[in-house]
Motif scaffolding. Structure first.
Motif, PDB file in Angstrom:
ATOM      1  N   GLY A 152       0.811  -1.198   0.000  1.00 13.03           N
ATOM      2  CA  GLY A 152       0.000   0.000   0.000  1.00 13.03           C
ATOM      3  C   GLY A 152       0.851   1.258   0.000  1.00 13.03           C
ATOM      4  N   VAL A 153       0.192   2.387  -0.165  1.00 12.14           N
ATOM      5  CA  VAL A 153       0.856   3.691  -0.158  1.00 12.14           C
ATOM      6  C   VAL A 153       0.378   4.447   1.077  1.00 12.14           C
ATOM      7  N   THR A 154       1.261   4.638   2.026  1.00  8.77           N
ATOM      8  CA  THR A 154       0.876   5.213   3.315  1.00  8.77           C
ATOM      9  C   THR A 154       0.224   6.579   3.159  1.00  8.77           C
ATOM     10  N   GLU A 155       0.757   7.401   2.268  1.00 11.64           N
ATOM     11  CA  GLU A 155       0.202   8.750   2.080  1.00 11.64           C
ATOM     12  C   GLU A 155      -1.278   8.709   1.687  1.00 11.64           C
ATOM     13  N   ASP A 156      -1.705   7.623   1.033  1.00 12.57           N
ATOM     14  CA  ASP A 156      -3.104   7.528   0.608  1.00 12.57           C
ATOM     15  C   ASP A 156      -4.076   7.410   1.778  1.00 12.57           C
ATOM     16  N   PHE A 157      -3.552   7.144   2.960  1.00  6.68           N
ATOM     17  CA  PHE A 157      -4.411   6.992   4.136  1.00  6.68           C
ATOM     18  C   PHE A 157      -4.456   8.269   4.976  1.00  6.68           C
ATOM     19  N   ALA A 158      -3.846   9.330   4.468  1.00 10.30           N
ATOM     20  CA  ALA A 158      -3.793  10.582   5.226  1.00 10.30           C
ATOM     21  C   ALA A 158      -5.184  11.124   5.515  1.00 10.30           C
ATOM     22  N   ARG A 159      -6.071  11.042   4.550  1.00  4.57           N
ATOM     23  CA  ARG A 159      -7.426  11.564   4.730  1.00  4.57           C
ATOM     24  C   ARG A 159      -8.138  10.838   5.867  1.00  4.57           C
ATOM     25  N   ALA A 160      -7.965   9.533   5.961  1.00  8.10           N
ATOM     26  CA  ALA A 160      -8.598   8.774   7.036  1.00  8.10           C
ATOM     27  C   ALA A 160      -8.094   9.252   8.397  1.00  8.10           C
ATOM     28  N   PHE A 161      -6.807   9.519   8.491  1.00  4.65           N
ATOM     29  CA  PHE A 161      -6.249   9.979   9.762  1.00  4.65           C
ATOM     30  C   PHE A 161      -6.689  11.404  10.084  1.00  4.65           C
ATOM     31  N   GLN A 162      -6.940  12.204   9.067  1.00  9.37           N
ATOM     32  CA  GLN A 162      -7.483  13.534   9.310  1.00  9.37           C
ATOM     33  C   GLN A 162      -8.876  13.441   9.924  1.00  9.37           C
ATOM     34  N   ILE A 163      -9.679  12.534   9.386  1.00 13.28           N
ATOM     35  CA  ILE A 163     -11.028  12.329   9.916  1.00 13.28           C
ATOM     36  C   ILE A 163     -10.958  11.888  11.380  1.00 13.28           C
ATOM     37  N   ALA A 164     -10.066  10.936  11.653  1.00 14.57           N
ATOM     38  CA  ALA A 164      -9.923  10.431  13.017  1.00 14.57           C
ATOM     39  C   ALA A 164      -9.426  11.518  13.962  1.00 14.57           C
ATOM     40  N   SER A 165      -8.509  12.333  13.490  1.00 18.79           N
ATOM     41  CA  SER A 165      -7.974  13.408  14.317  1.00 18.79           C
ATOM     42  C   SER A 165      -9.059  14.423  14.669  1.00 18.79           C
ATOM     43  N   ARG A 166      -9.878  14.773  13.695  1.00 21.23           N
ATOM     44  CA  ARG A 166     -10.983  15.692  13.955  1.00 21.23           C
ATOM     45  C   ARG A 166     -11.968  15.105  14.963  1.00 21.23           C
ATOM     46  N   GLY A 167     -12.020  13.780  14.996  1.00 20.30           N
ATOM     47  CA  GLY A 167     -12.891  13.113  15.954  1.00 20.30           C
ATOM     48  C   GLY A 167     -12.280  12.986  17.333  1.00 20.30           C
ATOM     49  N   GLY A 168     -11.073  13.510  17.497  1.00 21.08           N
ATOM     50  CA  GLY A 168     -10.433  13.487  18.804  1.00 21.08           C
ATOM     51  C   GLY A 168      -9.653  12.223  19.112  1.00 21.08           C
ATOM     52  N   LEU A 169      -9.326  11.444  18.079  1.00 22.86           N
ATOM     53  CA  LEU A 169      -8.643  10.174  18.283  1.00 22.86           C
ATOM     54  C   LEU A 169      -7.134  10.303  18.093  1.00 22.86           C
ATOM     55  N   LEU A 170      -6.422   9.538  18.846  1.00 23.54           N
ATOM     56  CA  LEU A 170      -4.966   9.477  18.781  1.00 23.54           C
ATOM     57  C   LEU A 170      -4.546   8.706  17.522  1.00 23.54           C
ATOM     58  N   ALA A 171      -3.496   9.170  16.840  1.00 20.14           N
ATOM     59  CA  ALA A 171      -3.013   8.519  15.619  1.00 20.14           C
ATOM     60  C   ALA A 171      -1.910   7.532  15.956  1.00 20.14           C
TER      61      ALA A 171
END
Length: 345
Positions: A179-198
């Protein structure tokens, strides 16, 4: 001369890197397989724990195949509740006072009414297990990097909906070479906005460049493994300065062929550099090694003193998502452990 040592089972600690299926007791795996008619290979029955390696694609495929077979024995709600309860019991018996168990609901949703229903089940099981065992239990929802990044966004939204109900983090697991790690950046942005630890995996099967990607693109606050940051002194300094927690799993590193022996795992070098370390067992079902074994190896293989293993325990607490009052109490309990009289040796 025998050096008197304190009992590591009594050292309060947090466990931040434990996978859901991988937490299963071997005896439970065999029992459930027999009950549900699942044929286990010798590597998961008589020859357990299996001889593993992830040095190449074939080795990782075998590891993943064994993991998938183990997951397939979980057929009923009672099976899931049993797994969570036993994981909590095993952690509690080894001094773990706060457990963050990592799960990818998409691997179980088809059998349990969808990813939302399965998440509800896991969280309810975690609450019940925490009440029975007296340890805190939270959940990290992890996406699978071998699946499409859009699936990860779905899981990030799901995880965010449970941010105040027991889900504390969002991860990215499976073979980090795929996989390409950068392609998952959007998912981590969503999680971060939800207050979740990355807390993505990085820095075990791939080196410093991938750790840098996890920091830059996913804004990782914790790294699943991260041990190979030691190969890049500048990056190691950055990890230390940013207080990124490294979820170091020595038994996993050796079993998967990242290092040849426990003495090769750079635990001492990471600690000496000031890195925040949280020792973890990763997948005890496949590696045959639990949380306490990781602390024992720090003591017996790397020569850590009681004060130094206590510092490791403090780091695991500081890297956790435990509430501040829980962290405070655990630090006080570590102080009490350090004031106790050494008896083992």
């Amino acid at each position: 001369m025998t050096v008197a040592l304190r009992d590591l089972r009594l050292l309060p600690k947090a466990h931040l890197h434990l996978h859901f299926t991988g937490s299963m007791r071997h005896s439970t795996l065999v029992e459930l397989a027999d009950r549900h008619g699942v044929r286990l290979p010798d590597a998961l029955r008589e020859d357990w724990p299996p001889q593993l390696s992830a040095a190449d694609e074939k080795g990782w495929f075998r590891f993943q195949r064994l993991y998938d077979l183990a997951r397939s024995v979980l057929r009923t709600e009672d099976d899931v509740r049993r797994l969570v309860n036993e994981a909590a019991e095993d952690d509690a018996a080894e001094g773990s006072r706060w457990l963050e168990i990592q799960v990818d609901p998409s691997g179980y949703g088809a059998l349990f009414g969808g990813i939302t229903a399965f998440t509800d089940l896991v969280l309810d099981a975690a609450r019940a297990a925490a009440e029975r065992t007296g340890i805190g239990i939270a959940v990290v929802i992890a996406a699978n990097r071998t699946r499409h990044p859009l699936d990860a966004r779905t899981l990030a939204r799901l995880a965010s909906q449970y941010a105040d109900r027991g889900v504390v983090g969002f991860g990215l697991s499976n073979d980090e070479r795929r996989g390409v790690t950068e392609d998952f950046a959007r998912a981590f942005q969503i999680a971060s906005r939800g207050g979740l630890l990355a807390a993505p995996h990085g820095g075990e099967l791939r080196g410093p460049d991938h750790i840098r990607t996890c920091l830059d693109s996913l804004h990782a606050q914790r790294l699943g493994h991260g041990v190979r940051v030691v190969e890049d002194p500048d990056l190691l300094r950055r990890v230390v300065e940013q207080d990124v927690t490294l979820e170091v799993c020595p038994a996993s590193n050796v079993s998967l062929g990242v290092y040849q022996s426990l003495s090769d795992v750079p635990l001492r070098a990471l600690v000496d550099a000031g890195a925040r370390i949280a020792l973890g067992a990763d997948d005890p079902l496949l590696f045959g090694s639990r949380l306490l074994d990781q602390y024992e190896s720090a003591r017996t293989v790397h020569g850590f003193s009681d004060a130094e293993v206590a510092a490791l325990a403090r780091s695991s607490i500081d890297g956790s998502a435990a509430p501040s009052d829980v962290r405070k109490q655990l630090h006080e309990d570590i102080d009490t452990w350090m004031r106790s009289t050494p008896t083992a040796g």
